[in-house]
Scaffold this motif. Structure first.
Motif, mmCIF file in Angstrom:
data_model
loop_
_atom_site.group_PDB
_atom_site.id
_atom_site.type_symbol
_atom_site.label_atom_id
_atom_site.label_comp_id
_atom_site.label_asym_id
_atom_site.label_seq_id
_atom_site.Cartn_x
_atom_site.Cartn_y
_atom_site.Cartn_z
ATOM 1 N N LYS A 10 0.808 -1.222 0.000
ATOM 2 C CA LYS A 10 0.000 0.000 0.000
ATOM 3 C C LYS A 10 0.841 1.272 0.000
ATOM 4 N N THR A 85 -4.942 4.857 -6.269
ATOM 5 C CA THR A 85 -4.868 3.497 -5.735
ATOM 6 C C THR A 85 -5.461 3.434 -4.339
ATOM 7 N N ARG A 86 -5.108 4.407 -3.504
ATOM 8 C CA ARG A 86 -5.639 4.427 -2.133
ATOM 9 C C ARG A 86 -7.159 4.633 -2.131
ATOM 10 N N GLU A 89 -8.769 1.371 -3.319
ATOM 11 C CA GLU A 89 -8.706 0.351 -2.272
ATOM 12 C C GLU A 89 -9.774 0.609 -1.209
ATOM 13 N N SER A 90 -9.929 1.859 -0.825
ATOM 14 C CA SER A 90 -10.933 2.223 0.174
ATOM 15 C C SER A 90 -12.349 1.987 -0.349
#
Length: 113
Positions: A10, A85-86, A89-90
């Motif tokens: 991550k 990306t974060r 992912e969330s």
């Protein structure tokens, strides 16, 4: 080859972005150091080699600035990819929790009659 070479944790993109940002000024500085290191040879170079060196020397600041700007743009792109990306992912985790909450797990049980 190990499969781990391409594994991304991550923090991979944020770490990469920080390293690129830190090294951005270094590359332009190295070009300037190259020109300075070659300076003692200036009097020993003649003809087209001398002209090429003079041309390079005259463009060193522009070359360094272009390299620095290019790396800064790469770092900005890496930061954007990290944010995407974060966020993805969330969003994926939230969607999975929502879907799990709506699932009827009892409907899949086999009842004894």
């Amino acid at each position: 080859m190990s499969g781990q070479r391409w594994d991304m944790g991550k923090d991979t993109l944020s770490t990469l972005s920080k390293k690129t940002g830190t090294n951005t000024q270094d590359l332009g500085g190295l070009v300037k150091k190259l020109a300075a290191a070659a300076q003692p040879l200036e009097g020993k170079i003649q003809g087209s080699g001398y002209q090429a060196f003079q041309s390079f020397k005259g463009r060193v600041d522009g070359i360094a600035a272009d390299l620095n700007a290019g790396l800064a743009a790469i770092a900005k792109g890496q930061a954007g990819m990290d944010a995407a990306t974060r966020t993805g992912e969330s969003d994926m985790a939230q969607a999975a929790k929502k879907a799990e909450g709506a699932a009827n797990f009892d409907g899949a049980k086999f009842n004894k009659r």
